[in-house]
Design a protein around this motif. Structure first.
Motif, mmCIF file in Angstrom:
data_model
loop_
_atom_site.group_PDB
_atom_site.id
_atom_site.type_symbol
_atom_site.label_atom_id
_atom_site.label_comp_id
_atom_site.label_asym_id
_atom_site.label_seq_id
_atom_site.Cartn_x
_atom_site.Cartn_y
_atom_site.Cartn_z
ATOM 1 N N TYR A 149 3.183 7.275 7.161
ATOM 2 C CA TYR A 149 3.392 7.334 5.705
ATOM 3 C C TYR A 149 4.012 6.037 5.217
ATOM 4 N N ALA A 150 4.975 5.505 5.977
ATOM 5 C CA ALA A 150 5.676 4.299 5.542
ATOM 6 C C ALA A 150 6.236 3.536 6.732
ATOM 7 N N ASP A 204 -2.775 0.217 5.209
ATOM 8 C CA ASP A 204 -2.619 1.099 4.034
ATOM 9 C C ASP A 204 -1.410 2.020 4.181
ATOM 10 N N ASN A 243 2.779 2.622 3.114
ATOM 11 C CA ASN A 243 3.846 2.252 2.190
ATOM 12 C C ASN A 243 4.850 1.356 2.893
ATOM 13 N N TYR A 244 5.339 0.352 2.175
ATOM 14 C CA TYR A 244 6.149 -0.697 2.797
ATOM 15 C C TYR A 244 7.510 -0.853 2.115
ATOM 16 N N ALA A 291 0.885 -7.037 -2.432
ATOM 17 C CA ALA A 291 0.870 -5.780 -3.186
ATOM 18 C C ALA A 291 -0.225 -5.725 -4.246
ATOM 19 N N THR A 332 -1.113 1.464 -1.770
ATOM 20 C CA THR A 332 0.198 1.998 -1.387
ATOM 21 C C THR A 332 1.283 1.178 -2.074
ATOM 22 N N ALA A 333 2.528 1.647 -1.962
ATOM 23 C CA ALA A 333 3.648 0.967 -2.615
ATOM 24 C C ALA A 333 4.237 -0.107 -1.710
ATOM 25 N N PHE A 334 4.607 -1.231 -2.306
ATOM 26 C CA PHE A 334 5.310 -2.309 -1.618
ATOM 27 C C PHE A 334 6.654 -2.494 -2.314
ATOM 28 N N LEU A 365 10.408 7.647 -3.406
ATOM 29 C CA LEU A 365 8.950 7.524 -3.379
ATOM 30 C C LEU A 365 8.313 8.847 -2.978
ATOM 31 N N LYS A 417 3.486 4.839 -7.090
ATOM 32 C CA LYS A 417 2.902 5.132 -5.785
ATOM 33 C C LYS A 417 2.085 3.985 -5.208
ATOM 34 N N GLN A 418 1.871 2.937 -5.995
ATOM 35 C CA GLN A 418 1.113 1.812 -5.470
ATOM 36 C C GLN A 418 1.524 0.517 -6.153
#
Length: 377
Positions: A67-68, A89, A91-92, A109, A114-116, A325, A332-333
């Motif tokens: 997931y992350a 892909d 989350n970071y 990003a 996904t979220a950075f 998050l 979310k991205q």
């Protein structure tokens, strides 16, 4: 459960692992190149991976299906983790104070699904959330001053300093150029300059420019504030002695030598404190006013292990951002800035409450103290 990979099993990484694992809500795996570091954290069901962070293929494979990823790696390796997260892909999140790395993350990003979310620690991190919250209550901003220090409670050497976190990180913030807003324009200013002194709770401190503490706040407030700057807090005399090492002895050009000197001559300590001090001036309701946020945070136990104040505050920051998050309270991205986070929402989070005066090990004395402002010069 959300599958989380924590990169780095050092002082901060191991604290992050303990915080997340203790909730029972995350399936936590920690990766490090050191077998000894992994052995120290491998307990209670925590999974480990021995991994060379410079091996792009191995890093990307370790991220598959997660997931992350939460990077607590040294600043010079953080970019590798961000690139792997984009390819996988995932989350970071990171803790970096390195300006160049954050710029790379911002580029990665663009167009991501996904979220950075970089700079999720104390400074950069929580300090930007506080400053933006205060600034948002002004009709017109004049000056925003951010000051943060991770200090020994009982300094006993000429530097009045003990090692409490990454030596590489300390050296980097003392050497790299710093961002600031000066007369309304985004500028670069030199580290270790613009020395000032002030007093909190009857104790004298000094503060000077260091790199990376503002995160993206300069970009966010450029054109809206006359002056914006970040300085690191130390005890008086520290800056002058570090200038001798960095400039007169030219150790800024020999980082490994400086790191070896500091790690073999400056003792580490578990008895530290973190000072968070933000002052904003400007116009509100037709009057020129000032609002200040000041806290000091002390160490506490996490999962039964005593942790320093800098470990607790840094780990709590990135864990809170992960929680937010997951809860759908962050975009979310794409690229997410720290100052996009609502302060009250952060402080009521189970990890963020560390900054609000609550302890993770409930029933013990408070870990946060409101500071009495004696004088600021």
């Amino acid at each position: 459960m959300h599958s989380i990979l924590v990169i780095g099993a050092g002082k901060i990484g191991s604290t992050i692992v303990d915080m997340l694992h203790e909730t029972g809500d995350y399936d936590v795996t920690v990766a490090d190149s050191s077998a000894a570091a992994l052995e120290a954290v491998a307990q209670g069901g925590i999974k480990t991976i021995q991994l060379d962070f410079n091996d792009a293929v191995a890093l990307q494979n370790a991220l598959k299906g997660r997931y992350a990823v939460l990077s607590a790696a040294p600043y010079h390796l953080t970019g590798h983790v961000a690139q792997a997260a984009r390819l996988a892909d995932v989350n970071y999140f990171d803790l970096t104070e390195d300006v160049a790395t954050t710029r790379m993350v911002k580029e990665l990003a663009e167009g991501a699904t996904t979220a950075f979310i970089p700079q999720c620690g104390l400074a950069p991190g929580f300090i930007s959330i506080v400053a933006h919250d205060i600034a948002s209550r002004f009709d017109k901003l004049d000056t925003v001053r951010l000051r943060v220090g991770a200090l020994p409670q009982y300094p006993s050497n000429a530097l009045s300093y003990n090692l409490t976190w990454s030596t590489d990180g300390v050296i980097n913030e003392y050497i790299e150029r710093c961002e600031a807003v000066v007369d309304g324009k985004l500028r670069e200013v030199p580290a270790m300059e613009e020395l000032e002194e002030f007093s909190l709770d009857g104790t004298r401190y000094e503060a000077f420019n260091t790199s990376g503490g503002l995160g993206t706040l300069c970009e966010t407030l450029e054109g809206k504030v006359r002056n914006l700057n970040y300085k690191t807090i130390r005890y008086p005399g520290h800056c002058a002695l570090m200038r001798v090492l960095l400039n007169d002895l030219q150790l800024r050009n020999r980082r490994e030598v400086l790191k070896d000197i500091l790690e073999n001559a400056v003792p580490a300590t578990m008895q530290d404190m973190v000072i968070v001090f933000v002052t904003v001036t400007g116009e509100r309701g037709g009057r020129y006013v000032q609002e200040t946020y000041a806290r000091s945070v002390y160490g506490q136990k996490v999962a039964g292990t005593q942790r320093t104040a800098i470990q607790v505050t840094t780990a709590a920051g990135i864990c809170a951002m992960l929680d937010l998050l997951v809860a759908g309270q962050l975009p979310k991205q794409g690229f997410v800035r720290q100052e996009e986070v609502d302060l009250d929402r952060f402080l009521t989070n189970r990890f963020g409450r560390v900054y609000a005066g609550e302890r993770l090990d409930e029933g013990r004395e408070p870990a946060v103290k409101n500071i009495r402002l004696d004088a600021v010069a």
